[in-house]
Each structure stands twice: as structure tokens, then as C-alpha cells.
Design a protein around this motif. Structure first.
Motif, PDB file in Angstrom:
ATOM      1  N   ALA A 134      -1.809  -5.421   6.220  1.00  0.00           N
ATOM      2  CA  ALA A 134      -2.434  -6.735   6.403  1.00  0.00           C
ATOM      3  C   ALA A 134      -3.818  -6.778   5.753  1.00  0.00           C
ATOM      4  N   TRP A 135      -4.556  -5.679   5.860  1.00  0.00           N
ATOM      5  CA  TRP A 135      -5.866  -5.624   5.211  1.00  0.00           C
ATOM      6  C   TRP A 135      -5.731  -5.613   3.696  1.00  0.00           C
ATOM      7  N   LEU A 136      -4.790  -4.858   3.173  1.00  0.00           N
ATOM      8  CA  LEU A 136      -4.584  -4.798   1.724  1.00  0.00           C
ATOM      9  C   LEU A 136      -4.192  -6.156   1.154  1.00  0.00           C
ATOM     10  N   ARG A 137      -3.422  -6.918   1.917  1.00  0.00           N
ATOM     11  CA  ARG A 137      -3.000  -8.236   1.427  1.00  0.00           C
ATOM     12  C   ARG A 137      -4.201  -9.126   1.163  1.00  0.00           C
ATOM     13  N   LEU A 163     -15.244  -2.267   1.371  1.00  0.00           N
ATOM     14  CA  LEU A 163     -14.597  -3.324   2.143  1.00  0.00           C
ATOM     15  C   LEU A 163     -13.827  -2.740   3.324  1.00  0.00           C
ATOM     16  N   LEU A 164     -13.235  -1.573   3.099  1.00  0.00           N
ATOM     17  CA  LEU A 164     -12.495  -0.923   4.181  1.00  0.00           C
ATOM     18  C   LEU A 164     -13.422  -0.522   5.313  1.00  0.00           C
ATOM     19  N   LEU A 165     -14.603  -0.034   4.972  1.00  0.00           N
ATOM     20  CA  LEU A 165     -15.550   0.388   6.004  1.00  0.00           C
ATOM     21  C   LEU A 165     -16.070  -0.792   6.820  1.00  0.00           C
ATOM     22  N   ALA A 216      -7.489  -7.873   0.836  1.00  0.00           N
ATOM     23  CA  ALA A 216      -8.441  -7.189  -0.047  1.00  0.00           C
ATOM     24  C   ALA A 216      -8.039  -7.257  -1.509  1.00  0.00           C
ATOM     25  N   THR A 217      -6.755  -7.328  -1.799  1.00  0.00           N
ATOM     26  CA  THR A 217      -6.294  -7.368  -3.184  1.00  0.00           C
ATOM     27  C   THR A 217      -6.045  -8.774  -3.697  1.00  0.00           C
ATOM     28  N   ASP A 218      -6.300  -9.781  -2.869  1.00  0.00           N
ATOM     29  CA  ASP A 218      -6.129 -11.166  -3.286  1.00  0.00           C
ATOM     30  C   ASP A 218      -7.494 -11.740  -3.645  1.00  0.00           C
ATOM     31  N   PRO A 219      -7.747 -12.067  -4.919  1.00  0.00           N
ATOM     32  CA  PRO A 219      -9.072 -12.584  -5.300  1.00  0.00           C
ATOM     33  C   PRO A 219      -9.460 -13.861  -4.560  1.00  0.00           C
ATOM     34  N   ALA A 220      -8.468 -14.659  -4.149  1.00  0.00           N
ATOM     35  CA  ALA A 220      -8.769 -15.914  -3.460  1.00  0.00           C
ATOM     36  C   ALA A 220      -9.128 -15.695  -1.989  1.00  0.00           C
ATOM     37  N   GLN A 221      -8.768 -14.553  -1.414  1.00  0.00           N
ATOM     38  CA  GLN A 221      -9.022 -14.289   0.000  1.00  0.00           C
ATOM     39  C   GLN A 221      -9.997 -13.144   0.243  1.00  0.00           C
ATOM     40  N   ARG A 222     -10.328 -12.414  -0.809  1.00  0.00           N
ATOM     41  CA  ARG A 222     -11.130 -11.203  -0.633  1.00  0.00           C
ATOM     42  C   ARG A 222     -12.521 -11.493  -0.075  1.00  0.00           C
ATOM     43  N   TRP A 223     -13.052 -12.671  -0.369  1.00  0.00           N
ATOM     44  CA  TRP A 223     -14.400 -13.004   0.089  1.00  0.00           C
ATOM     45  C   TRP A 223     -14.501 -12.999   1.608  1.00  0.00           C
ATOM     46  N   ARG A 224     -13.376 -13.193   2.316  1.00  0.00           N
ATOM     47  CA  ARG A 224     -13.399 -13.202   3.769  1.00  0.00           C
ATOM     48  C   ARG A 224     -13.846 -11.854   4.339  1.00  0.00           C
ATOM     49  N   THR A 278       0.384  -7.065  -4.883  1.00  0.00           N
ATOM     50  CA  THR A 278       1.368  -7.621  -3.947  1.00  0.00           C
ATOM     51  C   THR A 278       2.475  -6.616  -3.649  1.00  0.00           C
ATOM     52  N   LEU A 279       2.940  -5.923  -4.673  1.00  0.00           N
ATOM     53  CA  LEU A 279       4.017  -4.953  -4.480  1.00  0.00           C
ATOM     54  C   LEU A 279       3.552  -3.747  -3.668  1.00  0.00           C
ATOM     55  N   LEU A 280       2.319  -3.315  -3.853  1.00  0.00           N
ATOM     56  CA  LEU A 280       1.806  -2.193  -3.060  1.00  0.00           C
ATOM     57  C   LEU A 280       1.664  -2.575  -1.589  1.00  0.00           C
ATOM     58  N   THR A 281       1.239  -3.812  -1.338  1.00  0.00           N
ATOM     59  CA  THR A 281       1.185  -4.277   0.047  1.00  0.00           C
ATOM     60  C   THR A 281       2.568  -4.313   0.661  1.00  0.00           C
ATOM     61  N   LEU A 282       3.546  -4.798  -0.098  1.00  0.00           N
ATOM     62  CA  LEU A 282       4.923  -4.816   0.381  1.00  0.00           C
ATOM     63  C   LEU A 282       5.447  -3.405   0.615  1.00  0.00           C
ATOM     64  N   ALA A 283       5.073  -2.468  -0.244  1.00  0.00           N
ATOM     65  CA  ALA A 283       5.522  -1.082  -0.078  1.00  0.00           C
ATOM     66  C   ALA A 283       4.972  -0.471   1.204  1.00  0.00           C
ATOM     67  N   THR A 284       3.754  -0.853   1.579  1.00  0.00           N
ATOM     68  CA  THR A 284       3.191  -0.352   2.833  1.00  0.00           C
ATOM     69  C   THR A 284       4.006  -0.817   4.027  1.00  0.00           C
ATOM     70  N   LEU A 285       4.426  -2.083   3.998  1.00  0.00           N
ATOM     71  CA  LEU A 285       5.277  -2.592   5.071  1.00  0.00           C
ATOM     72  C   LEU A 285       6.662  -1.946   5.041  1.00  0.00           C
ATOM     73  N   GLU A 286       7.193  -1.740   3.845  1.00  0.00           N
ATOM     74  CA  GLU A 286       8.506  -1.121   3.718  1.00  0.00           C
ATOM     75  C   GLU A 286       8.494   0.331   4.184  1.00  0.00           C
ATOM     76  N   PHE A 287       7.350   0.994   4.060  1.00  0.00           N
ATOM     77  CA  PHE A 287       7.237   2.354   4.574  1.00  0.00           C
ATOM     78  C   PHE A 287       7.528   2.395   6.064  1.00  0.00           C
ATOM     79  N   CYS A 288       7.031   1.397   6.786  1.00  0.00           N
ATOM     80  CA  CYS A 288       7.299   1.324   8.222  1.00  0.00           C
ATOM     81  C   CYS A 288       8.784   1.162   8.484  1.00  0.00           C
ATOM     82  N   TYR A 289       9.427   0.263   7.728  1.00  0.00           N
ATOM     83  CA  TYR A 289      10.854   0.033   7.956  1.00  0.00           C
ATOM     84  C   TYR A 289      11.671   1.284   7.649  1.00  0.00           C
ATOM     85  N   VAL A 290      11.386   1.928   6.532  1.00  0.00           N
ATOM     86  CA  VAL A 290      12.167   3.104   6.134  1.00  0.00           C
ATOM     87  C   VAL A 290      11.981   4.228   7.146  1.00  0.00           C
ATOM     88  N   MET A 291      10.759   4.413   7.639  1.00  0.00           N
ATOM     89  CA  MET A 291      10.521   5.464   8.620  1.00  0.00           C
ATOM     90  C   MET A 291      11.267   5.175   9.921  1.00  0.00           C
TER      91      MET A 291
END
Length: 336
Positions: free
Chosen positions: A305-308, A43-45, A310-318, A235-248
Motif C-alpha cells: 500500500a505504501w509503494l503504491r 519517504l519510508l522513514l 510512493a511510486t505514483d508521481p500524482a500521489q507521492r506528495w501525500r 505498478t507491477l512491483l506493487t502488484l508483485a508485493t501483493l501477489e507474494f502474500c497470495y502465493v505464500m
């Protein structure tokens, strides 16, 4: 004339759209093909921007891991005869491809060492706040009652103070160091994960599969470990990715203010702060570390944004849809 089938399941050929003469059609995927599970890597590719963002983050990580060892002492070697050399000074060797600073030190080597310092602050801060806040929030949201009330009030108290301002005050009172920065940023970001995990866990504890596990006598801690955490974790891993930006960015801001990373250590924010007095004569001293901050944060935001999705079963089909799709066009006179 009969109307064309509305979905793939109504197609007589089991997946191929048959259009009347003079119309354009496409071959739609078969239902069994659409139901196949596609790995996150494939999916990433399929997403160019997410792939580029992932490559940027991998490059930054490898630079922080192996770069300082390969650079040796170039980051601290001073040459007063080569001060403030402009970028692409190939006459002095590859080490000065991005120029030198006011003490004749290689900008490339200092950027590489600063990458390790910046990530060594951002990653532990995000990891500590993620683990503590997530486990605390899942526990409070699953059990509800007084535990949830007390947890939310503690989170409200911490969030009532701006995290960056609180870090400035504490670091001004105590000695600024990497350990203190990690501790302060981790504590101030715990409520973010706490509130998110609490909301997700409170919603899941009334689901059918949780009720079934509770009916069969499964203990609450086992339910949390086997059924709740795996659902909340994406959901928490996606949030952690965003928080990485803030902490940096927070670490870079503190270093820019002079209460973050202290010399002889170097970080991206400290390099921007040290080069601000040379902006008119040696702009590259602040430009390249600032560019590194921007590229890393943008890449992390794009990947989050991609992880949000890709990890959501209701949105992954997009993410499985092709980039260019032709729509069947049937003349109006044939539809009537």
C-alpha cells in the motif's frame, strides 16, 4: 481589510504566512523546497507503519538466509524426553524458548528452517510470473491487434479455473514437490501481471512521448524497453508485493492439505498442519507458525500500500506532508 492570499505563491514573503494579530499561523514550505526530490528511503522513514513492515520483511529475509546455517541440526534433533514442552522453557536452553514439538524438536529451529522453505517457494513463483506476465502484457498491449486478442483469451482461459483448486488437482496427479508447487503457482498467476501490464501499455502507447519516439524512427522494441517498461514497472512491483502474500498463503494451504511441502522438509503451512491434532494440549505447535504467516502477509500488504503511493508521481506528495499541521485561523470579523 484585504483577503489573505490563497496559496503559497501569493505570499509576499515567498513561503511564510503572515497572520493578523490574535491569529495562529504556520510556516509553509517554500515552493523550491516542495519540488525537491525525496528518496524512497526517506519517504519510508516518514511512515511508521511502512517502516515497521519493511523491518519485519527484512528480518524474515535475513532469517531465511542465515538462520538455517546458524541453527545447525537443531531442527531435526529429537529428544523424546522433552516432547511438547511449553513456550519459555528456559531450563532446557534458549533453543526451547518457544517450546518443542511432539518429537522434542526445537520450535525456534523449525520455524527458522521453515522460513527458508516457504520463501524459497514464494519468491521464485512470484519472480517467474512477474517476468513472464509483465513482458508478455507489455508486448501485447503495445502492438494491440490480434496479438492482444490472443493473449487476453489465453489469460481468460487460465483465470477461468481457480488457481488453488487447479494446484490441488495437478499436485494430486503428480508428485507434490517444491519445484512442482513453484511451477504451478507461477503459471496460474501469470494472467494477473499480463492483464495489468497490457492495460498500462495500451494506455501509454498513445502518449506524446511515445509518439515522439516513434516519429524519430525508434524501433518498437526500443520504445518498449526505454519508455514503456520504466513507467509500468512501479505498478507491477506493487502488484508483485501483493501477489507474494497470495502465493505464500497458497503454499501454506497446500502444505496444510498434505499435498505441498513433504517431510522431512518443513514449511510454515506444514507446521500448522502437523500441530492441529495437538491444539488442545500443545497449542503453540500451530500458533507460532500461523503467527509468522499472519505477520509476514500483513507486513507485505502494508508495504505494498505504501509503494503504491510512493511510486505514483500524482500521489507521492501525500507522503511528504507533516503528520500534524496547524491551520491558519482568522476571526470572521477580520475577513469581512
Amino acid at each position: 481589510m484585504s483577503k489573505p492570499p490563497r496559496n503559497v505563491n501569493q505570499l509576499p514573503t515567498g513561503g511564510r504566512a503572515i497572520a493578523p494579530p490574535g491569529t495562529e499561523a504556520i510556516a509553509l514550505p517554500r515552493p523550491e523546497q516542495a519540488d525537491k526530490k525525496i528518496s524512497l528511503f526517506h519517504l519510508l522513514l516518514k511512515d511508521r507503519f511502512a517502516t515497521v513492515a519493511a523491518l519485519v520483511l527484512v528480518f524474515v529475509g535475513l532469517t531465511a538466509l542465515f538462520g538455517p546455517t546458524l541453527m545447525g541440526d537443531l531442527a531435526t534433533r529429537q529428544d523424546l524426553s522433552a516432547t511438547n514442552r511449553p513456550p519459555f522453557s528456559f531450563g532446557e536452553g534458549w533453543a526451547f524458548i518457544l517450546g518443542s514439538d511432539s518429537l522434542g524438536r526445537s520450535m525456534v529451529a523449525r520455524l527458522v528452517v521453515a522460513t527458508q522453505t516457504t520463501l524459497s517457494v514464494a519468491l521464485p513463483a512470484v519472480g517467474i510470473s512477474l517476468v513472464i506476465g509483465s513482458l508478455w502484457g507489455v508486448w501485447a498491449g503495445f502492438h494491440r491487434g490480434i496479438r492482444e486478442t490472443i493473449s487476453m483469451r489465453i489469460a481468460d482461459v487460465i483465470m477461468s479455473f481457480p488457481s488453488l483448486l487447479l494446484a490441488v488437482v495437478i499436485l494430486y496427479v503428480f508428485s507434490p514437490s517444491a519445484a512442482n508447487i513453484v511451477l504451478i503457482l507461477a503459471v496460474t498467476r501469470i494472467p494477473i501481471y499480463l492483464r495489468t501490464a497490457r492495460a498500462e501499455s495500451a494506455e501509454l502507447q498513445s502518449r506524446t512521448f511515445v509518439d515522439a519516439a516513434r516519429t524519430f524512427g525508434t524501433k518498437p522494441n526500443a520504445i518498449i524497453r526505454r519508455h514503456v517498461i520504466p513507467v509500468v514497472l512501479p505498478t507491477l512491483l506493487t502488484l508483485a508485493t501483493l501477489e507474494f502474500c497470495y502465493v505464500m498463503l497458497a503454499e501454506s494451504s497446500l502444505s496444510f492439505l498434505g499435498i505441498g511441502i513433504q517431510p522431512p522438509d518443513v514449511s510454515w503451512g506444514l507446521m500448522v498442519a502437523q500441530g492441529r491434532q495437538y491444539l488442545q494440549t500443545a497449542w503453540w505447535l500451530s500458533f507460532f507458525p500461523g503467527l509468522a504467516i499472519v505477520l509476514t502477509t500483513v507486513a507485505a500488504n502494508v508495504l505494498a500500500a505504501w509503494l503504491r503511493i510512493a511510486t505514483d508521481p500524482a500521489q507521492r506528495w501525500r507522503l511528504t506532508l507533516p503528520r500534524k499541521r496547524m491551520i491558519m485561523r482568522i476571526p470572521a470579523k477580520e475577513v469581512q
